[in-house]
Design a protein around this motif. Structure first.
Motif, PDB file in Angstrom:
ATOM      1  N   MET A  27      -5.848  -8.209  -4.217  1.00  0.00           N
ATOM      2  CA  MET A  27      -5.215  -7.170  -5.026  1.00  0.00           C
ATOM      3  C   MET A  27      -5.781  -7.112  -6.452  1.00  0.00           C
ATOM      4  N   GLU A  28      -6.482  -8.140  -6.863  1.00  0.00           N
ATOM      5  CA  GLU A  28      -6.947  -8.238  -8.244  1.00  0.00           C
ATOM      6  C   GLU A  28      -7.843  -7.074  -8.666  1.00  0.00           C
ATOM      7  N   VAL A  29      -8.756  -6.666  -7.823  1.00  0.00           N
ATOM      8  CA  VAL A  29      -9.674  -5.572  -8.155  1.00  0.00           C
ATOM      9  C   VAL A  29      -8.900  -4.272  -8.366  1.00  0.00           C
ATOM     10  N   ASP A  30      -7.952  -3.994  -7.458  1.00  0.00           N
ATOM     11  CA  ASP A  30      -7.171  -2.766  -7.586  1.00  0.00           C
ATOM     12  C   ASP A  30      -6.264  -2.807  -8.812  1.00  0.00           C
ATOM     13  N   ALA A  31      -5.725  -3.969  -9.127  1.00  0.00           N
ATOM     14  CA  ALA A  31      -4.883  -4.093 -10.323  1.00  0.00           C
ATOM     15  C   ALA A  31      -5.703  -3.795 -11.576  1.00  0.00           C
ATOM     16  N   ASP A  32      -6.924  -4.290 -11.614  1.00  0.00           N
ATOM     17  CA  ASP A  32      -7.807  -4.023 -12.755  1.00  0.00           C
ATOM     18  C   ASP A  32      -8.114  -2.527 -12.853  1.00  0.00           C
ATOM     19  N   LYS A  33      -8.413  -1.907 -11.727  1.00  0.00           N
ATOM     20  CA  LYS A  33      -8.712  -0.466 -11.730  1.00  0.00           C
ATOM     21  C   LYS A  33      -7.503   0.347 -12.196  1.00  0.00           C
ATOM     22  N   PHE A  34      -6.322  -0.066 -11.777  1.00  0.00           N
ATOM     23  CA  PHE A  34      -5.119   0.677 -12.149  1.00  0.00           C
ATOM     24  C   PHE A  34      -4.794   0.507 -13.632  1.00  0.00           C
ATOM     25  N   TYR A  35      -4.742  -0.730 -14.096  1.00  0.00           N
ATOM     26  CA  TYR A  35      -4.319  -0.983 -15.471  1.00  0.00           C
ATOM     27  C   TYR A  35      -5.388  -0.659 -16.511  1.00  0.00           C
ATOM     28  N   ASN A  36      -6.657  -0.858 -16.181  1.00  0.00           N
ATOM     29  CA  ASN A  36      -7.705  -0.668 -17.179  1.00  0.00           C
ATOM     30  C   ASN A  36      -8.450   0.660 -17.053  1.00  0.00           C
ATOM     31  N   LYS A  37      -8.411   1.269 -15.868  1.00  0.00           N
ATOM     32  CA  LYS A  37      -9.147   2.510 -15.660  1.00  0.00           C
ATOM     33  C   LYS A  37      -8.251   3.667 -15.236  1.00  0.00           C
ATOM     34  N   ALA A  38      -6.958   3.406 -15.188  1.00  0.00           N
ATOM     35  CA  ALA A  38      -5.946   4.425 -14.869  1.00  0.00           C
ATOM     36  C   ALA A  38      -6.212   5.134 -13.543  1.00  0.00           C
ATOM     37  N   SER A  39      -6.604   4.372 -12.537  1.00  0.00           N
ATOM     38  CA  SER A  39      -6.844   4.936 -11.212  1.00  0.00           C
ATOM     39  C   SER A  39      -5.534   4.996 -10.433  1.00  0.00           C
ATOM     40  N   GLY A  40      -5.073   6.194 -10.144  1.00  0.00           N
ATOM     41  CA  GLY A  40      -3.830   6.369  -9.404  1.00  0.00           C
ATOM     42  C   GLY A  40      -3.896   5.817  -7.998  1.00  0.00           C
ATOM     43  N   ALA A  41      -5.035   5.999  -7.336  1.00  0.00           N
ATOM     44  CA  ALA A  41      -5.194   5.496  -5.970  1.00  0.00           C
ATOM     45  C   ALA A  41      -5.115   3.969  -5.946  1.00  0.00           C
ATOM     46  N   ALA A  42      -5.687   3.346  -6.956  1.00  0.00           N
ATOM     47  CA  ALA A  42      -5.614   1.884  -7.040  1.00  0.00           C
ATOM     48  C   ALA A  42      -4.170   1.447  -7.247  1.00  0.00           C
ATOM     49  N   GLY A  43      -3.404   2.221  -7.986  1.00  0.00           N
ATOM     50  CA  GLY A  43      -1.994   1.921  -8.190  1.00  0.00           C
ATOM     51  C   GLY A  43      -1.222   1.949  -6.877  1.00  0.00           C
ATOM     52  N   THR A  44      -1.558   2.894  -6.025  1.00  0.00           N
ATOM     53  CA  THR A  44      -0.925   2.977  -4.705  1.00  0.00           C
ATOM     54  C   THR A  44      -1.254   1.737  -3.881  1.00  0.00           C
ATOM     55  N   ARG A  45      -2.503   1.313  -3.938  1.00  0.00           N
ATOM     56  CA  ARG A  45      -2.901   0.113  -3.189  1.00  0.00           C
ATOM     57  C   ARG A  45      -2.218  -1.132  -3.737  1.00  0.00           C
ATOM     58  N   VAL A  46      -2.035  -1.196  -5.050  1.00  0.00           N
ATOM     59  CA  VAL A  46      -1.332  -2.324  -5.669  1.00  0.00           C
ATOM     60  C   VAL A  46       0.117  -2.348  -5.185  1.00  0.00           C
ATOM     61  N   ARG A  47       0.766  -1.190  -5.173  1.00  0.00           N
ATOM     62  CA  ARG A  47       2.157  -1.122  -4.714  1.00  0.00           C
ATOM     63  C   ARG A  47       2.272  -1.560  -3.253  1.00  0.00           C
ATOM     64  N   LYS A  48       1.323  -1.149  -2.426  1.00  0.00           N
ATOM     65  CA  LYS A  48       1.332  -1.546  -1.018  1.00  0.00           C
ATOM     66  C   LYS A  48       1.171  -3.056  -0.885  1.00  0.00           C
TER      67      LYS A  48
END
Length: 59
Positions: free
Chosen positions: A14-35
């Motif tokens: 999950m670390e890569v997606d968390a970085d994409k969500f928090y640092n690059k504001a990727s909505g799709a990565a946020g969905t993957r983090v929630r999952k």
């Protein structure tokens, strides 16, 4: 112990997606983090039940 290993792997994946969500504001990565967090929650509950069961067998 198998579930603990799965938990560590899930958090690491999950670390890569968390970085994409928090640092690059990727909505799709946020969905993957929630999952992944939902899977962690489920796995953690299974581990709690397992620990309780094993602890009660010893007593």
């Amino acid at each position: 112990m198998e579930n603990f290993t799965k938990l560590k792997e899930l958090i690491a994946s999950m670390e890569v997606d968390a970085d994409k969500f928090y640092n690059k504001a990727s909505g799709a990565a946020g969905t993957r983090v929630r999952k992944a967090l939902q899977e962690i929650k489920t796995l953690a509950q299974e581990m709690r039940n397992e620990v309780t069961e094993l602890k009660n067998k010893e007593a």
